[in-house]
Design an enzyme around this catalytic site. Structure first.
Site, short mmCIF file in Angstrom:
data_model
loop_
_atom_site.label_atom_id
_atom_site.label_comp_id
_atom_site.label_asym_id
_atom_site.label_seq_id
_atom_site.Cartn_x
_atom_site.Cartn_y
_atom_site.Cartn_z
N LYS A 53 0.75 -1.18 -0.05
CA LYS A 53 0.02 -0.01 0.00
C LYS A 53 0.86 1.22 -0.01
CE LYS A 53 -2.79 -2.60 3.19
NZ LYS A 53 -3.10 -2.36 4.64
N GLY A 54 2.11 1.12 0.41
CA GLY A 54 3.05 2.27 0.63
C GLY A 54 3.16 3.21 -0.53
N GLU A 77 7.67 2.27 -5.99
CA GLU A 77 7.70 1.87 -4.57
C GLU A 77 8.05 3.16 -3.99
OE1 GLU A 77 6.78 0.16 -2.52
OE2 GLU A 77 8.28 -1.42 -2.31
N ASP A 78 7.48 2.86 -2.63
CA ASP A 78 7.65 4.10 -1.72
C ASP A 78 9.10 4.32 -1.18
OD1 ASP A 78 7.49 1.85 -0.09
OD2 ASP A 78 6.11 2.45 1.22
N ASP A 108 14.98 0.17 0.95
CA ASP A 108 15.61 -0.07 2.32
C ASP A 108 16.62 -1.13 2.17
OD1 ASP A 108 15.93 0.41 4.98
OD2 ASP A 108 14.39 -1.11 5.87
N LYS A 162 17.27 4.65 1.29
CA LYS A 162 18.04 4.61 2.45
C LYS A 162 19.32 3.66 1.95
CE LYS A 162 14.39 4.33 6.03
NZ LYS A 162 14.06 3.42 7.22
N PHE A 169 13.41 5.74 10.70
CA PHE A 169 12.36 5.23 10.18
C PHE A 169 11.49 6.25 10.01
CE2 PHE A 169 8.30 3.07 10.74
CZ PHE A 169 8.33 1.91 9.97
N ASP A 218 3.85 3.51 6.45
CA ASP A 218 3.06 3.55 7.81
C ASP A 218 4.05 3.10 8.86
OD1 ASP A 218 3.41 1.02 6.56
OD2 ASP A 218 2.06 0.12 8.20
N ARG A 253 -0.27 6.79 7.19
CA ARG A 253 -0.03 6.74 5.68
C ARG A 253 -0.79 8.05 5.14
NH1 ARG A 253 1.33 1.66 4.00
NH2 ARG A 253 0.47 -0.19 5.12
#
Ligand code: IMP
Ligand code: MG
Length: 182
Positions: A42-43, A98-99, A102, A130, A151, A158, A164
């Site tokens: 969902k990001g 993509e959000d 990582d 990141k 974070f 989220d 969100r």
């Protein structure tokens, strides 16, 4: 500002400016191609819909959902498909949206699955990166912002399914992890 947010890392205006720049580049690079933009739910939902609104060439949309995190703030390394594409990928110029990148586990997994479906091309666009935390080598073609190892939440991202809807990217206060609200 939301009271659980320690600081705003990227403001709404900065995000929107970057989204326009990325959409312009993508519109230029994919001119005359068969662009299929895939939103990783969902990001990426906020980033994806803002990006799509600024794309000036014909494009198709599809959605994929994967899970890798559970409720924590660190990756488990394990990825599962929760929702697959609704149509074929063969012959299409796929751009995965993509959000955040990582460890790279999620995108590495998605990339491998989609490569097997013979797209004409396959590229990645991520709002956040990141780089310090990378475990899997990933080539990203479009990056919004490289950020430090903190974070972050908001604009689709989220913590335990919350935050969100915030229009900016923020860093969460440590006490929120220590005693999560019910
Ligand atoms: P990776 O598989 O470790 O690269 O993690 C990518 C996924 O982890 C992203 O799609 C996010 O859903 C989640 N994630 C990683 N870092 C953060 C963060 O700082 N805030 C919220 N979600 C994150
Ligand atoms: Mg995600």
């Amino acid at each position: 500002m939301n009271s659980d947010v320690k600081k705003v890392l990227i403001s709404e205006a900065e995000i929107q400016q970057k989204v326009k720049e990325l959409a312009e580049r993508i519109s230029k690079d994919y001119k005359g191609k068969h662009l299929l933009m895939i939103c990783i739910l969902k990001g990426a939902i906020m980033f994806y819909s803002d990006l799509a609104r600024n794309i000036s060439i014909p494009m198709a949309m599809d959605f994929m959902a994967v899970s890798s995190y559970g409720a924590g703030t660190k990756t488990s390394g394990e990825v599962r498909i929760l929702k697959d594409l609704s149509g074929p990928a063969e012959g299409l110029d796929i751009l995965i949206v993509e959000d955040i990148l990582d460890s790279g586990n999620t995108l590495n997994y998605i990339e491998n699955i989609l490569k097997d479906r013979n797209p004409a091309s396959l590229k990645i666009c991520t709002l956040l990166d990141k780089p310090e935390r990378r475990e899997k080598p990933i080539v990203v073609d479009y990056v919004g912002f490289a950020i430090p190892d903190e974070f972050v939440i908001g604009y689709g991202l989220d913590y335990s399914e919350r935050y969100r809807n915030l229009p900016y990217i923020g860093v969460l206060k440590e006490e929120v992890y220590a005693s999560p609200a019910e």
